[in-house]
Scaffold this active site. Structure first.
Site, PDB file in Angstrom:
ATOM      1  N   SER A   1     -28.501  31.915  21.367  1.00 41.13           N
ATOM      2  CA  SER A   1     -29.223  32.862  20.491  1.00 41.13           C
ATOM      3  C   SER A   1     -30.728  32.660  20.506  1.00 41.13           C
ATOM      4  O   SER A   1     -31.352  32.337  19.481  1.00 41.13           O
ATOM      5  CB  SER A   1     -28.677  32.741  19.081  1.00 41.13           C
ATOM      6  OG  SER A   1     -27.285  32.912  19.135  1.00 41.13           O
TER       7      SER A   1
ATOM      8  N   ARG B   1     -21.309  24.923  17.963  1.00 44.40           N
ATOM      9  CA  ARG B   1     -19.845  24.984  17.895  1.00 44.40           C
ATOM     10  C   ARG B   1     -19.240  25.065  19.283  1.00 44.40           C
ATOM     11  O   ARG B   1     -19.753  25.770  20.152  1.00 44.40           O
ATOM     12  CB  ARG B   1     -19.392  26.221  17.106  1.00 44.40           C
ATOM     13  CG  ARG B   1     -19.550  26.068  15.609  1.00 44.40           C
ATOM     14  CD  ARG B   1     -18.995  27.251  14.890  1.00 44.40           C
ATOM     15  NE  ARG B   1     -19.491  28.496  15.459  1.00 44.40           N
ATOM     16  CZ  ARG B   1     -18.891  29.668  15.307  1.00 44.40           C
ATOM     17  NH1 ARG B   1     -17.773  29.766  14.626  1.00 44.40           N
ATOM     18  NH2 ARG B   1     -19.418  30.744  15.829  1.00 44.40           N
TER      19      ARG B   1
ATOM     20  N   ASP C   1     -26.369  36.210  20.351  1.00 47.07           N
ATOM     21  CA  ASP C   1     -25.420  36.387  19.237  1.00 47.07           C
ATOM     22  C   ASP C   1     -25.305  37.838  18.769  1.00 47.07           C
ATOM     23  O   ASP C   1     -24.258  38.249  18.246  1.00 47.07           O
ATOM     24  CB  ASP C   1     -25.757  35.452  18.063  1.00 47.07           C
ATOM     25  CG  ASP C   1     -27.212  35.505  17.629  1.00 47.07           C
ATOM     26  OD1 ASP C   1     -28.004  36.235  18.244  1.00 47.07           O
ATOM     27  OD2 ASP C   1     -27.551  34.809  16.650  1.00 47.07           O
TER      28      ASP C   1
END
Ligand code: BGC
Length: 464
Positions: free
Chosen positions: A154, A92, A208
């Site tokens: 992450s 994203r 994350d």
């Protein structure tokens, strides 16, 4: 009765006593005993301490990575930021506006990272990511203005500062070459600058779980733990700097720092072998990165479906399930975590509605008794997941030792599983009985948290 039995409370109606006993015996190893749970807690704490220690002789399976984030949002952060979120097959790019320490506006675009980029060269991967940033800006913010960017990455990395992250190993579905051992902030900055058509600088990198903790703290001031239960799994928490022995920098009066535990790899050095079963070994054998991420493979979203499938195959071999196994079921990774969640819904509402749909998807002929056995397997692997995660969270709660501590959780497994959250609430209360806690969903920590960390990074820079 122990914790596992308390959480399990399975209704065997529809199955005779002999089948019940045979099934329970077949899966006895997945029912964690009180001693095993207590040992998981003990070993987790030992591994944490060894991971924080500079001189540990045998390496810990927990990276216990210093994130260099010494403080959380204080409610005064403002500004507009970009954020990138890379961890799963979806990537994203986000725009976020922050006012008074909270995200007040956001916009994002999702891009699929295809196998060619996930398995190809690192340079191609980062060029692709930079291209996504450019296409997002061209469409949404074409002014050409400068943006600071927070990068949620992450994967296990060693941070040298808030804006340096050296990749230790890929996990989940990534394997791009030329990245392990490299600073991924530098790789991304170079790719962004190579383009020459956008004006973006990466100012902070975080895991994350750190993002989730930071986003959680912007919602609840008692938040000191961030957990991801998604495709992968991990946690970050606030640690006292004097206990981070391996951090020998001059600490300028800093008292606390966020530590990224990287519990996905818990047990990679064998310390958790006492809970490992043949089912877990089979899941590992079929995984992309064999012999690593032991803990994560017991329950995280990428693996729970395969754990379920391996359990079904075992149940069939042991003569308690299905007359024969369909070709689909015999195919690796044909079951997903969604199937487990669906069957768990049946257990909760006492119907067989979802079971039929799952069996149809797997093209699997079944009897009425099979359906009960299937529900038992799903309940068992769910309870084991809840107990393992809660055992680690209980250790973090005791270590942080505050009067009141909130735990921010995010991730698809947590969000979509119908009762994982409530099982964890019960388990944590049993495992850390003296510690008041609040477990809550901190939605989109990896997006909002990235912008908040970028804002905190700016504050720290200005202070210098
Ligand atoms: C990664 C962690 C990450 C977790 C959740 C694991 O596979 O190693 O860094 O926090 O997945 O996304």
């Amino acid at each position: 009765m122990g914790l596992t039995d308390d959480l399990l409370r399975f209704d065997w109606t529809g199955v005779d006593a002999e089948l019940q006993k045979k099934t329970e015996d077949a899966f006895a190893e997945l029912r964690l005993t009180e001693e095993q749970i207590e040992r998981v807690q003990r070993v987790f704490l030992e591994e944490m301490e060894r991971g924080l220690d500079k001189q540990s002789e045998s390496p810990s399976s927990l990276l216990m990575e210093n994130t260099f984030l010494p403080e959380l949002p204080n409610g005064h952060e403002t500004g507009e930021y970009l954020a990138l979120d890379l961890g799963g097959t979806n990537f994203r790019v986000m725009y976020l506006r922050i006012a008074d320490g909270k995200v007040v506006e956001q916009d994002f675009q999702r891009f699929e990272v295809d196998e060619a980029h996930r398995y190809g060269s690192g340079e191609d991967l980062f060029d692709f990511l930079a291209g996504c940033v450019q296409s997002f800006l061209r469409e949404k913010h074409p002014s050409g203005r400068h943006f600071e960017l927070g990068f949620t990455f992450s994967f296990p990395m060693i941070q040298k500062s808030l804006d340096v992250g050296i990749l230790q190993t890929w996990t989940k579905s990534f394997k791009a070459s030329g990245c392990v051992g490299q600073d991924v902030v530098k790789m991304l900055n170079e790719a962004l600058h190579r383009r020459g058509d956008i004006n973006v600088d990466v100012v902070a990198i975080m895991n994350d779980t750190t993002g989730t903790l930071v986003q959680g703290a912007s919602q609840d001031q008692h938040c000191a733990i961030g957990v991801i239960l998604g495709t992968g799994s991990n946690a970050a928490y606030i640690e006292r700097v004097d206990r981070v022995k391996k951090w020998d920098h001059h600490q300028n009066g800093i008292k606390e720092v966020v530590i990224d535990v990287e519990w996905g790899a818990f047990g990679d050095n064998g310390v958790l072998d006492f809970v490992r079963t043949d089912v877990d070994r089979a899941v590992d054998d079929l995984s992309l990165l064999v012999n690593s991420f032991t803990f994560e493979k017991y329950f995280s979203g990428k693996y729970l479906g395969e754990v379920f499938r391996q359990c079904m195959l075992k149940a069939h071999r042991d003569g308690v399930l299905f007359e024969s196994v369909s070709e689909k079921l015999n195919t690796a990774n044909s079951c997903t975590t969604k199937h487990v969640s669906m069957l768990e819904k049946d257990t909760i509402d006492g119907t067989g509605h979802h079971l039929e749909a799952v069996m149809e998807e797997l093209q699997q002929a079944h009897s009425a008794a099979d359906l009960v056995v299937l529900r038992y397997i799903c309940a068992l692997i769910t309870v084991r997941a809840a107990v393992l995660v809660s055992a680690c969270i209980s250790v973090l709660l005791k270590r942080i030792d505050r009067d009141d501590c909130s735990i921010a959780v995010d991730g698809t497994l947590f969000k979509l599983h119908p009762r994982l959250a409530s099982l964890m609430e019960t388990a944590i209360a049993v495992l850390a009985p003296k510690h008041k806690f609040h477990l809550f969903l901190a939605e989109d920590g990896s997006g909002k948290g990235a912008a908040l960390v970028a804002a905190v990074a700016k504050r720290l820079r200005n202070r210098k």
